[in-house]
Design an enzyme around this catalytic site. Sequence first.
Site, PDB file in Angstrom:
ATOM      1  CD  GLN A 178      -2.925   1.364   2.165  1.00  0.00           C
ATOM      2  OE1 GLN A 178      -2.424   1.504   3.284  1.00  0.00           O
ATOM      3  NE2 GLN A 178      -4.226   1.489   1.956  1.00  0.00           N
ATOM      4  CE1 TYR A 195      -3.142   9.581   7.195  1.00  0.00           C
ATOM      5  CE2 TYR A 195      -4.357   7.701   6.362  1.00  0.00           C
ATOM      6  CZ  TYR A 195      -3.779   8.387   7.414  1.00  0.00           C
ATOM      7  OH  TYR A 195      -3.855   7.873   8.689  1.00  0.00           O
TER       8      TYR A 195
HETATM    9  C1  FNR Z   1      -6.001   0.645  10.029  1.00  0.00           C
HETATM   10  N1  FNR Z   1      -6.519   0.945   8.767  1.00  0.00           N
HETATM   11  C2  FNR Z   1      -5.651   1.317   7.754  1.00  0.00           C
HETATM   12  N2  FNR Z   1      -6.129   1.600   6.513  1.00  0.00           N
HETATM   13  C3  FNR Z   1      -5.282   1.845   5.482  1.00  0.00           C
HETATM   14  O1  FNR Z   1      -5.736   2.076   4.369  1.00  0.00           O
HETATM   15  N3  FNR Z   1      -3.929   1.816   5.695  1.00  0.00           N
HETATM   16  C4  FNR Z   1      -3.376   1.573   6.905  1.00  0.00           C
HETATM   17  O2  FNR Z   1      -2.155   1.531   7.030  1.00  0.00           O
HETATM   18  C5  FNR Z   1      -4.263   1.352   7.986  1.00  0.00           C
HETATM   19  N4  FNR Z   1      -3.791   1.131   9.243  1.00  0.00           N
HETATM   20  C6  FNR Z   1      -4.624   0.739  10.268  1.00  0.00           C
HETATM   21  C7  FNR Z   1      -4.085   0.416  11.505  1.00  0.00           C
HETATM   22  C8  FNR Z   1      -4.911  -0.040  12.517  1.00  0.00           C
HETATM   23  C9  FNR Z   1      -4.316  -0.406  13.824  1.00  0.00           C
HETATM   24  C10 FNR Z   1      -6.305  -0.165  12.276  1.00  0.00           C
HETATM   25  C11 FNR Z   1      -7.216  -0.691  13.343  1.00  0.00           C
HETATM   26  C12 FNR Z   1      -6.828   0.185  11.059  1.00  0.00           C
HETATM   27  C13 FNR Z   1      -7.932   0.678   8.443  1.00  0.00           C
HETATM   28  C14 FNR Z   1      -8.149  -0.807   8.095  1.00  0.00           C
HETATM   29  O3  FNR Z   1      -7.523  -1.132   6.867  1.00  0.00           O
HETATM   30  C15 FNR Z   1      -9.644  -1.199   7.985  1.00  0.00           C
HETATM   31  O4  FNR Z   1     -10.268  -0.409   7.000  1.00  0.00           O
HETATM   32  C16 FNR Z   1     -10.396  -1.032   9.296  1.00  0.00           C
HETATM   33  O5  FNR Z   1      -9.659  -1.568  10.366  1.00  0.00           O
HETATM   34  C17 FNR Z   1     -11.770  -1.677   9.245  1.00  0.00           C
HETATM   35  O6  FNR Z   1     -11.688  -3.067   9.076  1.00  0.00           O
HETATM   36  P1  FNR Z   1     -11.921  -4.090  10.334  1.00  0.00           P
HETATM   37  O7  FNR Z   1     -10.792  -3.870  11.252  1.00  0.00           O
HETATM   38  O8  FNR Z   1     -13.236  -3.711  10.961  1.00  0.00           O
HETATM   39  O9  FNR Z   1     -11.966  -5.448   9.715  1.00  0.00           O
HETATM   40  C1  8K6 Z   2       5.434   2.597  18.880  1.00  0.00           C
HETATM   41  C2  8K6 Z   2       4.053   2.102  18.697  1.00  0.00           C
HETATM   42  C3  8K6 Z   2       3.155   3.225  18.291  1.00  0.00           C
HETATM   43  C4  8K6 Z   2       1.883   2.693  17.747  1.00  0.00           C
HETATM   44  C5  8K6 Z   2       1.132   3.822  17.126  1.00  0.00           C
HETATM   45  C6  8K6 Z   2      -0.028   3.311  16.335  1.00  0.00           C
HETATM   46  C7  8K6 Z   2      -0.544   4.389  15.471  1.00  0.00           C
HETATM   47  C8  8K6 Z   2      -1.533   3.800  14.546  1.00  0.00           C
HETATM   48  C9  8K6 Z   2      -1.839   4.763  13.473  1.00  0.00           C
HETATM   49  C10 8K6 Z   2      -2.815   4.176  12.538  1.00  0.00           C
HETATM   50  C11 8K6 Z   2      -3.177   5.187  11.539  1.00  0.00           C
HETATM   51  C12 8K6 Z   2      -3.843   4.652  10.346  1.00  0.00           C
HETATM   52  C13 8K6 Z   2      -5.323   4.559  10.444  1.00  0.00           C
HETATM   53  C14 8K6 Z   2      -6.046   5.839  10.442  1.00  0.00           C
HETATM   54  C15 8K6 Z   2      -6.604   6.156  11.800  1.00  0.00           C
HETATM   55  C16 8K6 Z   2      -8.072   6.421  11.774  1.00  0.00           C
HETATM   56  C17 8K6 Z   2      -8.637   6.325  13.165  1.00  0.00           C
HETATM   57  C18 8K6 Z   2     -10.144   6.293  13.160  1.00  0.00           C
END
Ligand code: FNR
Ligand code: 8K6
Length: 345
Positions: A99, A177
Amino acid sequence: MNILFQPYRLNDTLTLANRVMMAPLTRCMAGPGLVPTEQMAAYYARRADVGLIVSEATIIRPDAQGYPNTPGLFSQGQIEGWQQVTRAVHANGGKIFAQLWHVGRLSHPFFHQGEVLAPSAVAHQGSVPRMRELTYQVPRALTPDEIEQLVRDYGKAAENAMEAGFDGVEIHGANGYLIDQFLHYSTNLRTDEYGDSPQNMSRFALAVVDAIRARIGADRVAIRLSPGAYVHLAADPRDREVFDYLLAQLNQRALAYVHLGIFDDKLTFDYLGGHASDYLRAHYQGNLVGVGNYSPARAAEAITANRFDLVAIGRPLIANPDYLDKVKRGEELVPYAETMLTSLV
Ligand code: FNR
Ligand code: 8K6
């Protein structure tokens, strides 16, 4: 439930072993130099039985970064780090797309000591999650030359992804983004050829798609989109016309798939006439990936009802590396908890 386990032919180049995909999941676990690690290779390889893994969002160049330790695809070290991952996934019979990510105005100089760039000088209110001292800044609006450079940088990152052994790339055009910032009126105030009309606002997304298709072939290119604004930017009813136009254009480009970007597909959007997934199904004719809080049973039901072709599973796959086996055997799934994000299991 059986429909989930059927092979699915995406196109002449790629057939997936089943209809379950691993959603892209940022884990913030890359090593020094934003290089993927052995632990990441093992984490992905454990999940290689899904039809297609989409990697965690991976930055295309240094100023694309908005969170700590997110991996990149712009240095030789990063390409080699990803080679470990793709080899491990392929050795277990899986497939994996990278991605490709640029966070635009959600970047912070803390990560790259450079400027924060976006379509327009509109700041996101708030601060970087878990790094609350980092308040989001007012970005500088990109010049047309800088936009063209970004398109080339996406193309190069896609080429790097192929060198790293990925089966294809998913362009991250969702979740507020950079690419999404061009597609919504609340973040795109431009009056040049990149703003002010559906055609202009779609120009950057389509240029990125076309640059990558030219380099790696349309069969290996996908895009994730959030026609319903739900995170990181505000909705504007006019956004609908932008996505109507963009999807009509994408229909002519024979991509591997379009993937909805959303956390919960139970959400509805007035200006889309309901669920974002149904809106995409009505306007996009190619392979569609649904996502967003789907249980296996609800996913099977949605695919049977032809609401989408494949389902991406996120949080349940963090909690259950053996998700597919458990679903096949009818075993109970371990519930996801945020505390699971601190280690790569
Ligand atoms: C995400 N999601 C996400 N989406 C994306 O396009 N790129 C990313 O890097 C991430 N990173 C990410 C990290 C974490 C910790 C979560 C929980 C979610 C969104 C993800 O791809 C997805 O759309 C949602 O989590 C909804 O699906 P589930 O979790 O309900 O099956
Ligand atoms: C050193 C560990 C730190 C972990 C940080 C996790 C941050 C996760 C960021 C995920 C961002 C992508 C998904 C967009 C967030 C939408 C929230 C509703």
